[in-house]
Design an enzyme around this catalytic site. Structure first.
Site, PDB file in Angstrom:
ATOM      1  CD1 TRP A 113     -15.529  42.166   1.772  1.00  0.00           C
ATOM      2  CD2 TRP A 113     -16.559  40.305   1.064  1.00  0.00           C
ATOM      3  NE1 TRP A 113     -16.881  42.437   1.692  1.00  0.00           N
ATOM      4  CE2 TRP A 113     -17.535  41.313   1.261  1.00  0.00           C
ATOM      5  CE3 TRP A 113     -16.970  39.054   0.620  1.00  0.00           C
ATOM      6  CZ2 TRP A 113     -18.895  41.092   1.024  1.00  0.00           C
ATOM      7  CZ3 TRP A 113     -18.323  38.844   0.377  1.00  0.00           C
ATOM      8  CH2 TRP A 113     -19.273  39.857   0.583  1.00  0.00           C
TER       9      TRP A 113
ATOM     10  CE1 TYR B  18     -14.390  43.010  -1.633  1.00  0.00           C
ATOM     11  CE2 TYR B  18     -12.194  42.068  -1.569  1.00  0.00           C
ATOM     12  CZ  TYR B  18     -13.480  42.061  -2.056  1.00  0.00           C
ATOM     13  OH  TYR B  18     -13.866  41.095  -2.973  1.00  0.00           O
TER      14      TYR B  18
ATOM     15  CD  GLN C 150     -12.281  36.922  -6.891  1.00  0.00           C
ATOM     16  OE1 GLN C 150     -12.743  37.280  -5.807  1.00  0.00           O
ATOM     17  NE2 GLN C 150     -11.117  37.380  -7.345  1.00  0.00           N
TER      18      GLN C 150
ATOM     19  CE1 TYR D 168     -18.298  36.347  -4.321  1.00  0.00           C
ATOM     20  CE2 TYR D 168     -17.193  36.413  -6.442  1.00  0.00           C
ATOM     21  CZ  TYR D 168     -18.279  36.742  -5.646  1.00  0.00           C
ATOM     22  OH  TYR D 168     -19.341  37.459  -6.177  1.00  0.00           O
TER      23      TYR D 168
ATOM     24  CB  ALA E  80      -8.102  33.829   8.057  1.00  0.00           C
TER      25      ALA E  80
ATOM     26  CD  GLN F 152     -11.349  32.751  11.740  1.00  0.00           C
ATOM     27  OE1 GLN F 152     -11.217  33.529  10.792  1.00  0.00           O
ATOM     28  NE2 GLN F 152     -12.388  32.818  12.550  1.00  0.00           N
TER      29      GLN F 152
END
Length: 337
Positions: A27, A63, A196, A224, A301, A306
């Site tokens: 995202w 996104y 999800q 999520y 990330a 990350q």
């Protein structure tokens, strides 16, 4: 890394859908609602995740209005296709006015856009072709309706996905943000393998009805925002300044009072994180995927560092008494709405 097979997910070639328990959530990669993105760093983050065993990537056309899918496609172009699992979505359109108005927003260039929930058969077929092109692949492992569309019969939506499965463009059908009743309805028309939904230590409403339904009917739950968009990292303090295009500033989770309460809770479980030689974020992720019914956790990330930290959340175990220790403190946490 740990991998889990999604129940009832054998395809035409008798292969199951197996996902990495930490799945890369793309995202933020698209920049939209996250204050922009840095393309090269995002590509490196996805590739670093893969090198650390994260073989599954979740994205969506909305996104960044296609940008996230394009970046994912760039990042995976040199990876053997059968070594990764691509999860993407459909049903959020910014290029028309059909369907149910979801929100007024802005694209990454600051232009006003209206986003509609729309999942007609014709629209889905077009969206799938566009996603395949952006991703640079000829099939999608898990194709998910992004949000329920009240303007299109569920049967029509699922018929379109069934057609794509028969054509080999999609392997499995999933949904997002569906409650148990909607899953029952959709399951009449297709073999749904997953839902999800948002789930985190501070957002556990699905435990009441959806988790029991999915456990009983062997449906996977893809969680999520398990870190509640950064809230559960321990890195945010009262007075945190978000970018102008970052919508977290308007969410109650990030009020100064709630930041204080969450950080007080996190400080109590930090002792356990230290014992595991783990960060608070890693402990939170490990706890999340150990909850009943939760199959995987989607984690974003911004960069390779990350990404590697997220993957390492699967490098240690949590014993039942340690989970109980976390739950004991968590049950004392109340957020202000």
């Amino acid at each position: 890394m740990i991998y889990r097979k999604v129940a009832n997910s054998e395809d035409a070639e008798h292969k199951d859908l197996e996902l990495s328990v930490i799945t890369f959530g793309a995202w933020a990669t698209g920049g939209w609602m996250w204050g922009g993105t840095e393309r090269n760093e995002s590509v490196k983050a996805i590739q670093a995740s893969y090198d650390a065993g994260v073989t599954s990537i979740d994205t969506a056309p909305i996104y960044g209005m296609g940008l996230s899918e394009e970046i994912v496609g760039e990042a995976i172009k040199d990876i053997p296709r059968d070594k990764i699992q691509i999860l993407t979505k459909f049903g959020m359109r910014w290029d028309g006015t059909d369907g149910d108005l979801a929100m007024h927003s802005k694209d990454n260039d600051g232009n006003d856009i209206d986003i509609y929930k729309f999942a007609s058969k014709e629209s889905i077929i077009k969206e799938c072709e566009d996603s395949l092109r952006r991703l640079g692949t000829d099939y999608i492992d898990l194709y998910q309706i992004h949000w329920p569309d009240i303007t299109t019969p569920v049967e029509e939506t699922m018929e379109a996905v069934s057609q794509l499965i028969k054509q080999g463009k999609v392997r499995f059908a999933g949904v997002c943000n569906y409650d148990a009743d909607l899953m029952r309805e959709a399951s009449k028309h297709i073999n749904l393998v997953s839902d999800q939904v948002p789930y985190s230590m501070v957002r556990r409403d699905i435990e009441t009805e959806l988790v029991p339904y999915c456990l009983e009917h062997e449906k996977a739950i893809l969680a999520y925002s398990p870190l509640q968009r950064g809230l559960l990292t321990g890195k945010m303090n009262p007075g945190h300044q978000f970018g102008k295009d970052d919508n977290r500033s308007s969410l109650h989770y990030f009020s100064d009072e709630n930041l204080n309460r969450v950080n007080a809770f996190l400080s109590k479980i930090k002792l356990l994180a230290d014992e595991k030689n783990a960060s608070i974020s890693q402990l939170v992720l490990r706890w999340t995927v150990e909850q009943p019914g939760i199959t995987i956790a989607l984690v974003g990330a911004r960069d390779a560092k990350q990404a590697l930290q997220n993957a390492a959340a699967m490098d240690f175990d949590l014993k039942p008494d340690e989970i109980n220790f976390i739950n004991g403190h968590l049950n004392e946490l109340e957020l202000v709405k």
